[in-house]
Design an enzyme around this catalytic site. Sequence first.
Site, PDB file in Angstrom:
ATOM      1  N   ASP A 245      34.731 -25.180  -1.530  1.00 19.06           N
ATOM      2  CA  ASP A 245      33.394 -24.712  -1.145  1.00 19.06           C
ATOM      3  C   ASP A 245      33.123 -23.465  -1.987  1.00 19.06           C
ATOM      4  O   ASP A 245      33.753 -23.306  -3.026  1.00 19.06           O
ATOM      5  CB  ASP A 245      33.309 -24.460   0.366  1.00 19.06           C
ATOM      6  CG  ASP A 245      31.867 -24.588   0.881  1.00 19.06           C
ATOM      7  OD1 ASP A 245      30.958 -24.066   0.211  1.00 19.06           O
ATOM      8  OD2 ASP A 245      31.651 -25.195   1.940  1.00 19.06           O
ATOM      9  N   HIS A 268      32.151 -24.512  -5.082  1.00 15.89           N
ATOM     10  CA  HIS A 268      30.689 -24.585  -5.159  1.00 15.89           C
ATOM     11  C   HIS A 268      30.132 -23.343  -5.851  1.00 15.89           C
ATOM     12  O   HIS A 268      28.974 -22.986  -5.644  1.00 15.89           O
ATOM     13  CB  HIS A 268      30.080 -24.735  -3.762  1.00 15.89           C
ATOM     14  CG  HIS A 268      30.438 -26.016  -3.073  1.00 15.89           C
ATOM     15  ND1 HIS A 268      30.008 -26.339  -1.807  1.00 15.89           N
ATOM     16  CD2 HIS A 268      31.193 -27.070  -3.480  1.00 15.89           C
ATOM     17  CE1 HIS A 268      30.484 -27.535  -1.459  1.00 15.89           C
ATOM     18  NE2 HIS A 268      31.210 -27.988  -2.459  1.00 15.89           N
TER      19      HIS A 268
END
Length: 437
Positions: A245, A268
């Site tokens: 993430d 991310h």
Amino acid sequence: MKPLVFLSAALSLALALEYQLSPRPTLIPAPYNPRVPFPNPPRRSSSKVCVVNTYGDGITDDSPNILFAFHQCNDGGHVLFLRGVTYLVRTAIDLTFLRHVDIDIQGHIQFSNDTEYWQNNSFEFLFQNVTSFFKLGGEDVWIYGGGTLDGNGQVWYDEYARNIYTLRPVLVGIDGLRDSVLSDLRLRRSPQYYHFVANASNVVFNNIDIAGASVSQNMAKNTDGWDTYRSRDVTIMNSVINNSDDCVSFKPNSTNILVQSLFCNGSHGISVGSLGQYAGEFDIVESIMVSNISLHNGSDGARIKAWPNTPSALSPDLQGGGGSGRVRNITFEDMTVDNVDYAVQITQCYGQRNLTLCQQHPSRVTIENVFFRRFKGKTTEKYQPLIASLACSSAAGCHDIHVLEIDVVSPEGTRQAFCMNQAPRNLDLECTDHYKG
Ligand SMILES: *[C@@H]1O[C@H](CO)[C@@H](O)[C@H](O)[C@H]1NC(C)=O
Ligand SMILES: *[C@@H]1O[C@H](CO)[C@@H](O)[C@H](O)[C@H]1NC(C)=O
Ligand SMILES: *[C@@H]1O[C@H](CO)[C@@H](O)[C@H](O)[C@H]1NC(C)=O
Ligand SMILES: *[C@@H]1O[C@H](CO)[C@@H](O)[C@H](O)[C@H]1NC(C)=O
Ligand SMILES: *[C@@H]1O[C@H](CO)[C@@H](O)[C@H](O)[C@H]1NC(C)=O
Ligand SMILES: *[C@@H]1O[C@H](CO)[C@@H](O)[C@H](O)[C@H]1NC(C)=O
Ligand SMILES: *[C@@H]1O[C@H](CO)[C@@H](O)[C@H](O)[C@H]1NC(C)=O
Ligand SMILES: *[C@@H]1O[C@H](CO)[C@@H](O)[C@H](O)[C@H]1NC(C)=O
Ligand SMILES: *[C@@H]1O[C@H](CO)[C@@H](O)[C@H](O)[C@H]1NC(C)=O
Ligand SMILES: *[C@@H]1O[C@H](CO)[C@@H](O)[C@H](O)[C@H]1NC(C)=O
Ligand SMILES: *[C@@H]1O[C@H](CO)[C@@H](O)[C@H](O)[C@H]1NC(C)=O
């Protein structure tokens, strides 16, 4: 027979003479210096060393031993977790009383896999249902030593796959920490974020090694490296992050944050937001410098995410919209992307797929004075021919966005960007209005 629970001060000292205390890490900020000088307190007393005792049976809770050592050696001493020893933590520990202490973690600290206990007892942070195994706060705290904090994440990844409302603790929960340093630590298998940094000021994270992936078919979700919240003058540097993430994410009221010299794999990217999630709240992210980052195998390089002024849902457990705020004076520079879906992404329509509806209800989070510069590398095929997406919900609420010196191409060599409400003269990209998500 029960083993000895607490070492006496004299015995602690004797053991400490046998074991070497780690030297304090040297903090070298590069390429930038922080606005506020790093903490540099005098050395702690060499006669005040608390070696944390352990049952070492893999079953008995070491939390009382840990708390005891922290109380004994707080205010001027050293707490030592021995090399080659595994400490088991089965109880939530409040460590917000720390001050003037060096915590030398050479060993392995293992958080238990009792998901029911932790869901009932972990600390709540009152933001996006964040909870943590322990809560760290206080002033002038140095934590280092090369040891490991292990969050036992696999049981949580599997539990979350069964129930998305499972409250997964973050590995390192910080609330109210000042003038402190965390350095030379290995963080493994966090159930959720690796760090949640709330109410912090002048805190440095240096040489942190983060990794953990699921070994079942269930993904290790929401394993952000760092989320900062209500914090200022935080530096995150010289670290390796292997997660799935955000590598670093700036949540509401993060100001004067310096993030530099990181290696992020599988992430991310480095993200502002999401902001404007909650109606009635005003979120500020301001004066952020992100520099010298390499990003591999991820979905994004640099991102800014704001919710529109209409109820929107990214997933059943992630809904929002209608809040207001300000994103200002943000720089992302010298970023290398390698196998990343988008090099740059701005959205003021977070959680809203209908861009017409989003522009009818533009975000109340303004975005201004943002620089993305000196990016290089290659994206994935996912959004080809696009390498970036710049979706502002209105021109008035999103201005002075500069995307310059972008030497990034898609696998087929294109460098297009989806642009909505942008001033093209500030963009070293080819704008198109072909939206791809
Ligand atoms: C949890 O940890 C205990 C003690 O280490 C172990 O016996 C048990 O199998 C673990 N449970 C799960 C679900 O991993
Ligand atoms: C957790 O809380 C529930 C509801 O209060 C209770 O039934 C359960 O026994 C608790 N479990 C543990 C391990 O504390
Ligand atoms: C941060 O500080 C504020 C103000 O003192 C307090 O209300 C809040 O509980 C603290 N923690 C978090 C996570 O916001
Ligand atoms: C927080 O938990 C509540 C209750 O489980 C749930 O309704 C809500 O969607 C959760 N919020 C987030 C942001 O996960
Ligand atoms: C990152 O995770 C992958 C997948 O589990 C693993 O193969 C790799 O060794 C990890 N890298 C580090 C530095 O731990
Ligand atoms: C952020 O700061 C603004 C301005 O001071 C304040 O109105 C808002 O309540 C703060 N938000 C949080 C989450 O602390
Ligand atoms: C950039 O980061 C890398 C580590 O990822 C480091 O080796 C290098 O020295 C940094 N460059 C500068 C100018 O600080
Ligand atoms: C990066 O992540 C991929 C996929 O999880 C993994 O195969 C690889 O080993 C990782 N690289 C490093 C340097 O950790
Ligand atoms: C903008 O942010 C940088 C940090 O990136 C800071 O040094 C500078 O003072 C900020 N400028 C203003 C006007 O706040
Ligand atoms: C990216 O992932 C691939 C496997 O999918 C791996 O071979 C490669 O080493 C990764 N890149 C880095 C820098 O870790
Ligand atoms: C998107 O929103 C507009 C404006 O509210 C509406 O007219 C349109 O039907 C919506 N499109 C879809 C696909 O829902």
